[in-house]
Design a protein around this motif. Structure first.
Motif, PDB file in Angstrom:
ATOM      1  N   GLU A 174       0.817  -1.211   0.000  1.00 47.20           N
ATOM      2  CA  GLU A 174       0.000   0.000   0.000  1.00 47.20           C
ATOM      3  C   GLU A 174       0.849   1.258   0.000  1.00 47.20           C
ATOM      4  OE1 GLU A 174      -3.324   0.173   2.725  1.00 47.20           O
ATOM      5  OE2 GLU A 174      -3.322  -2.020   2.900  1.00 47.20           O
ATOM      6  N   ASN A 175       2.107   1.136   0.466  1.00 43.72           N
ATOM      7  CA  ASN A 175       2.987   2.293   0.507  1.00 43.72           C
ATOM      8  C   ASN A 175       4.411   1.874   0.171  1.00 43.72           C
ATOM      9  OD1 ASN A 175       4.867   4.378   1.864  1.00 43.72           O
ATOM     10  ND2 ASN A 175       2.867   5.359   1.931  1.00 43.72           N
ATOM     11  N   ARG A 176       5.070   2.653  -0.649  1.00 40.31           N
ATOM     12  CA  ARG A 176       6.414   2.342  -1.107  1.00 40.31           C
ATOM     13  C   ARG A 176       7.436   2.314   0.035  1.00 40.31           C
ATOM     14  NH1 ARG A 176       8.416   7.527  -4.549  1.00 40.31           N
ATOM     15  NH2 ARG A 176      10.373   6.361  -4.453  1.00 40.31           N
ATOM     16  N   GLY A 177       7.091   2.910   1.166  1.00 45.57           N
ATOM     17  CA  GLY A 177       8.006   2.944   2.295  1.00 45.57           C
ATOM     18  C   GLY A 177       8.015   1.679   3.134  1.00 45.57           C
ATOM     19  N   MET A 178       7.173   0.696   2.793  1.00 45.98           N
ATOM     20  CA  MET A 178       7.065  -0.531   3.585  1.00 45.98           C
ATOM     21  C   MET A 178       8.186  -1.506   3.210  1.00 45.98           C
ATOM     22  SD  MET A 178       2.903  -0.804   3.230  1.00 45.98           S
ATOM     23  CE  MET A 178       2.734  -2.338   4.144  1.00 45.98           C
ATOM     24  N   LYS A 179       9.429  -1.126   3.506  1.00 43.65           N
ATOM     25  CA  LYS A 179      10.589  -1.897   3.041  1.00 43.65           C
ATOM     26  C   LYS A 179      10.633  -3.313   3.601  1.00 43.65           C
ATOM     27  CE  LYS A 179      13.675   0.512   6.335  1.00 43.65           C
ATOM     28  NZ  LYS A 179      12.772   1.651   6.661  1.00 43.65           N
ATOM     29  N   GLU A 180      10.196  -3.487   4.848  1.00 40.94           N
ATOM     30  CA  GLU A 180      10.215  -4.832   5.431  1.00 40.94           C
ATOM     31  C   GLU A 180       9.209  -5.752   4.742  1.00 40.94           C
ATOM     32  OE1 GLU A 180      10.017  -2.068   7.187  1.00 40.94           O
ATOM     33  OE2 GLU A 180      11.709  -2.045   8.597  1.00 40.94           O
ATOM     34  N   THR A 181       8.178  -5.154   4.115  1.00 37.14           N
ATOM     35  CA  THR A 181       7.171  -5.929   3.393  1.00 37.14           C
ATOM     36  C   THR A 181       7.584  -6.155   1.947  1.00 37.14           C
ATOM     37  OG1 THR A 181       5.383  -5.062   4.769  1.00 37.14           O
ATOM     38  CG2 THR A 181       4.761  -5.941   2.616  1.00 37.14           C
ATOM     39  N   ILE A 182       8.176  -5.132   1.326  1.00 33.57           N
ATOM     40  CA  ILE A 182       8.470  -5.174  -0.111  1.00 33.57           C
ATOM     41  C   ILE A 182       9.630  -6.096  -0.455  1.00 33.57           C
ATOM     42  CG2 ILE A 182       9.308  -3.787  -2.047  1.00 33.57           C
ATOM     43  CD1 ILE A 182       7.657  -1.445  -0.858  1.00 33.57           C
ATOM     44  N   ALA A 183      10.792  -5.882   0.137  1.00 27.10           N
ATOM     45  CA  ALA A 183      11.998  -6.593  -0.270  1.00 27.10           C
ATOM     46  C   ALA A 183      11.864  -8.123  -0.228  1.00 27.10           C
ATOM     47  CB  ALA A 183      13.194  -6.137   0.562  1.00 27.10           C
ATOM     48  N   PRO A 184      11.344  -8.713   0.859  1.00 26.28           N
ATOM     49  CA  PRO A 184      11.275 -10.181   0.909  1.00 26.28           C
ATOM     50  C   PRO A 184      10.402 -10.803  -0.166  1.00 26.28           C
ATOM     51  CG  PRO A 184      11.056  -9.248   3.115  1.00 26.28           C
ATOM     52  CD  PRO A 184      10.935  -8.101   2.145  1.00 26.28           C
ATOM     53  N   ALA A 197      17.819  -0.579   7.588  1.00 23.24           N
ATOM     54  CA  ALA A 197      17.041  -1.120   8.707  1.00 23.24           C
ATOM     55  C   ALA A 197      17.928  -1.824   9.726  1.00 23.24           C
ATOM     56  CB  ALA A 197      15.973  -2.077   8.184  1.00 23.24           C
ATOM     57  N   GLY A 198      19.235  -1.834   9.483  1.00 23.52           N
ATOM     58  CA  GLY A 198      20.154  -2.472  10.427  1.00 23.52           C
ATOM     59  C   GLY A 198      20.709  -3.773   9.883  1.00 23.52           C
ATOM     60  N   ASP A 199      21.869  -4.167  10.401  1.00 24.50           N
ATOM     61  CA  ASP A 199      22.554  -5.374   9.919  1.00 24.50           C
ATOM     62  C   ASP A 199      21.728  -6.627  10.107  1.00 24.50           C
ATOM     63  OD1 ASP A 199      24.667  -3.783   9.248  1.00 24.50           O
ATOM     64  OD2 ASP A 199      25.855  -4.232  11.042  1.00 24.50           O
ATOM     65  N   GLU A 200      21.036  -6.713  11.229  1.00 23.45           N
ATOM     66  CA  GLU A 200      20.255  -7.915  11.515  1.00 23.45           C
ATOM     67  C   GLU A 200      19.110  -8.082  10.520  1.00 23.45           C
ATOM     68  OE1 GLU A 200      17.598  -9.833  15.157  1.00 23.45           O
ATOM     69  OE2 GLU A 200      19.081  -8.271  15.596  1.00 23.45           O
ATOM     70  N   ALA A 201      18.402  -6.981  10.243  1.00 21.65           N
ATOM     71  CA  ALA A 201      17.277  -7.030   9.298  1.00 21.65           C
ATOM     72  C   ALA A 201      17.766  -7.385   7.899  1.00 21.65           C
ATOM     73  CB  ALA A 201      16.537  -5.697   9.282  1.00 21.65           C
ATOM     74  N   PHE A 202      18.920  -6.811   7.500  1.00 20.46           N
ATOM     75  CA  PHE A 202      19.421  -7.103   6.155  1.00 20.46           C
ATOM     76  C   PHE A 202      19.932  -8.540   6.059  1.00 20.46           C
ATOM     77  CE2 PHE A 202      22.580  -6.864   2.673  1.00 20.46           C
ATOM     78  CZ  PHE A 202      21.700  -6.511   1.659  1.00 20.46           C
ATOM     79  N   ALA A 203      20.576  -9.013   7.115  1.00 20.57           N
ATOM     80  CA  ALA A 203      21.054 -10.400   7.119  1.00 20.57           C
ATOM     81  C   ALA A 203      19.884 -11.376   7.006  1.00 20.57           C
ATOM     82  CB  ALA A 203      21.856 -10.675   8.388  1.00 20.57           C
ATOM     83  N   GLU A 204      18.796 -11.050   7.701  1.00 19.34           N
ATOM     84  CA  GLU A 204      17.595 -11.902   7.627  1.00 19.34           C
ATOM     85  C   GLU A 204      17.040 -11.906   6.203  1.00 19.34           C
ATOM     86  OE1 GLU A 204      13.081 -12.110   9.518  1.00 19.34           O
ATOM     87  OE2 GLU A 204      14.615 -10.906  10.518  1.00 19.34           O
ATOM     88  N   PHE A 205      17.050 -10.727   5.548  1.00 19.59           N
ATOM     89  CA  PHE A 205      16.588 -10.637   4.166  1.00 19.59           C
ATOM     90  C   PHE A 205      17.469 -11.480   3.249  1.00 19.59           C
ATOM     91  CE2 PHE A 205      17.390  -8.177   0.144  1.00 19.59           C
ATOM     92  CZ  PHE A 205      16.261  -8.617  -0.525  1.00 19.59           C
ATOM     93  N   LEU A 206      18.782 -11.422   3.435  1.00 22.09           N
ATOM     94  CA  LEU A 206      19.684 -12.230   2.608  1.00 22.09           C
ATOM     95  C   LEU A 206      19.394 -13.719   2.781  1.00 22.09           C
ATOM     96  CD1 LEU A 206      23.173 -10.466   2.935  1.00 22.09           C
ATOM     97  CD2 LEU A 206      21.523 -10.320   1.057  1.00 22.09           C
ATOM     98  N   ASN A 207      19.099 -14.135   3.999  1.00 20.26           N
ATOM     99  CA  ASN A 207      18.754 -15.540   4.236  1.00 20.26           C
ATOM    100  C   ASN A 207      17.480 -15.931   3.505  1.00 20.26           C
ATOM    101  OD1 ASN A 207      20.957 -16.166   5.866  1.00 20.26           O
ATOM    102  ND2 ASN A 207      19.940 -15.474   7.737  1.00 20.26           N
ATOM    103  N   VAL A 208      16.503 -15.022   3.497  1.00 16.65           N
ATOM    104  CA  VAL A 208      15.256 -15.282   2.776  1.00 16.65           C
ATOM    105  C   VAL A 208      15.541 -15.451   1.281  1.00 16.65           C
ATOM    106  CG1 VAL A 208      13.056 -14.267   2.058  1.00 16.65           C
ATOM    107  CG2 VAL A 208      13.769 -14.121   4.451  1.00 16.65           C
ATOM    108  N   MET A 209      16.394 -14.586   0.741  1.00 13.97           N
ATOM    109  CA  MET A 209      16.723 -14.681  -0.683  1.00 13.97           C
ATOM    110  C   MET A 209      17.492 -15.963  -0.997  1.00 13.97           C
ATOM    111  SD  MET A 209      15.303 -12.137  -2.176  1.00 13.97           S
ATOM    112  CE  MET A 209      16.081 -12.054  -3.795  1.00 13.97           C
ATOM    113  N   LYS A 210      18.411 -16.344  -0.120  1.00 12.89           N
ATOM    114  CA  LYS A 210      19.172 -17.582  -0.337  1.00 12.89           C
ATOM    115  C   LYS A 210      18.254 -18.798  -0.290  1.00 12.89           C
ATOM    116  CE  LYS A 210      23.514 -15.719   1.479  1.00 12.89           C
ATOM    117  NZ  LYS A 210      24.452 -15.698   2.639  1.00 12.89           N
ATOM    118  N   LYS A 211      17.295 -18.785   0.650  1.00 14.33           N
ATOM    119  CA  LYS A 211      16.324 -19.886   0.711  1.00 14.33           C
ATOM    120  C   LYS A 211      15.458 -19.928  -0.537  1.00 14.33           C
ATOM    121  CE  LYS A 211      15.985 -20.071   5.778  1.00 14.33           C
ATOM    122  NZ  LYS A 211      15.120 -19.816   6.960  1.00 14.33           N
ATOM    123  N   GLY A 212      15.293 -18.748  -1.170  1.00 14.10           N
ATOM    124  CA  GLY A 212      14.540 -18.685  -2.418  1.00 14.10           C
ATOM    125  C   GLY A 212      15.355 -19.111  -3.626  1.00 14.10           C
TER     126      GLY A 212
END
Length: 464
Positions: free
Chosen positions: A140-150, A170-185
């Motif tokens: 709904e909003n372009r600023g929802m980065k935690e929703t969009i990127a994954p 969003a911080g190292d922890e949030a980005f690391a979690e995103f990288l894990n999601v992408m690797k699992k994908g």
């Protein structure tokens, strides 16, 4: 005359019916690249570079224009425009991959993947920002980065690249979690172009999914061309990496969208020299596709457009003599100059005009190349005092940056001498250009709506 006209129309229709479907589609979006931006770059190309040919996209046989308004405003933002250009649906400003009623709508990437095409998306700015996000996400909003990127992990895209991701902030922890999601994908991660080239050197089959981002980002993007950052990731390299990946996944048919995002950032800053150098950089990326087209002319389609006009840039303004060649006197972007002056003002115990004067000579060519007048010099000295000594001057805020009053004035003077004018530091509602070459390029003639373009791309590939 009427009979001749009808015969011509019939012939055109016959040719359209005979044309092959596009198997290889390159879709370039110059973020913020209005007609005025293109014109100023062509003036530079002709008068400074002394080129006998227009810039590459202007040599394409189809040249038209598109309207960019959104469902909520006559002046769109990048989210609504990116959604229109990827899905063919108008939506409200700030919305990604949704119609005005917040119902998710798919980008044409879904149709192409269902038809067996490999699909890639790349940008010189953040890969989860508005234009690229509209190809794989719904929010709904372009600023929802935690929703969009994954959402990229389940998108099916074979390639995704950018200067960085909003999730970096969003911080190292949030980005690391995103990288894990992408690797699992199933994505291989390449931090920088050199890392991507290492993937190419590995034995066996090339990865079927690749995500790449800069190992040396500059404020959320790859860095401005005019700043000559050593080792900076370029739009052409992103295009080459996307092309290599897509050819590895499916050499028979693919679609890619490449965004020249820095054009928009420079235009928001009203940095005329910066815009010109970014559009020339964008042409290098288009040339990667054009060289491919020359090898496969009957099967390749290249479409170039913009999501909106940023800044209302125009070549020609009130005043005396002007010379676009002064763009070459500029050795630094407005953003980087502003950051330097701010830090210099804080760290220097006793800032002096003489030190700043020397910097203006070296970085902007003032007084040595650019004929800064006595009146302009007086104004600069006064703002120097108010910005760095008494600190009374107010900052100027734009979408991506905040400029001290001295920087704003210095670049206003540079724009003036170049002959470049601006109407705003935000978006403008002007038409945007459309250029096309290759298989079924004739579909992109006439005055278009931005929602027409993705539908015509599908038609050109025989997917309608």
């Amino acid at each position: 005359m009427k009979r001749i006209l009808l015969s011509g129309m019939a012939a055109a229709a016959t040719l359209a019916m005979m044309a092959e479907d596009a198997k290889y589609v390159f879709y370039f979006i110059g973020d913020g690249m209005g007609l005025g931006h293109v014109n100023a770059t062509e003036v530079y190309n002709r008068d400074v570079l002394k080129s006998e040919q227009p810039i590459l996209m202007m040599t394409f046989p189809v040249a038209s224009q598109a309207r960019s308004y959104s469902a909520s405003s006559p002046i769109t933002d990048s989210a609504a425009a990116g959604t229109a250009l990827s899905t063919g649906v108008k939506t409200k400003n700030s919305m990604i991959g949704m119609n005005p009623d917040t119902v998710p709508v798919n980008s044409i990437a879904v149709d192409f993947m269902k038809a067996g095409y490999a699909v890639g998306v790349g940008t010189t700015v953040q890969a989860d920002d508005a234009t690229p996000a509209a190809w794989y996400a719904h929010a709904e909003n372009r600023g929802m980065k935690e929703t969009i990127a994954p959402q990229a992990a389940e998108s099916g895209l074979s390639f995704l690249a950018g200067g960085e991701f909003k999730l970096h902030g969003a911080g190292d922890e949030a980005f690391a979690e995103f990288l894990n999601v992408m690797k699992k994908g199933g994505y291989e991660i390449a931090e920088g172009y050199a890392a991507f080239n290492e993937l190419k050197k590995k034995g066996g089959k090339f990865p079927q999914k690749v995500m790449m981002y800069s190992d040396n980002p500059s404020g959320g993007q790859v860095g401005y061309t005019i700043d000559s950052i050593p080792g900076a990731l370029t739009c052409a390299q992103i295009t080459e990496a996307c092309l290599h990946t897509l050819e590895s996944v499916n050499p028979d048919k693919f679609l890619m969208m490449i965004e020249g995002g820095n054009i928009d950032w420079a235009a928001h800053s009203n940095d005329g020299g910066g815009v010109i150098k970014e559009i020339l950089n964008f042409q290098d990326a288009i040339n990667v596709a054009y060289q491919f087209y020359l090898r496969h002319p009957s099967e390749t389609l290249i479409v170039v457009t913009a999501d909106h006009d940023t800044g209302g840039m125009a070549f020609g303004r009130n005043g005396g003599a002007y010379d676009i060649a002064y763009a070459d006197a500029q050795k630094i972007s407005k953003d980087v100059f502003a950051d330097w002056t701010r830090n210099w003002g804080k760290e220097t115990a006793n800032p002096t005009w003489e030190e700043m004067e020397q910097t203006l000579k070296e970085k902007l060519g003032f007084w040595t190349t650019v004929p800064v007048s006595k009146k302009e010099t007086k104004e600069l000295k006064e703002l120097f005092e108010e910005t760095f000594i008494t600190k009374r001057a107010e900052d100027e805020k734009t979408l991506y940056h905040t400029f001290n009053a001295f920087t704003a004035k210095a670049f206003s003077i540079l724009n003036y001498h170049m002959g470049i004018g601006w109407t705003t530091t935000y978006h403008a509602g002007n038409f945007v250009p459309v250029y096309a070459i290759g298989a079924n390029a004739q579909y992109f003639t006439g005055s278009l709506n931005n929602t027409d373009i993705p539908q015509l791309i599908k038609r050109a590939a025989g997917l309608d």
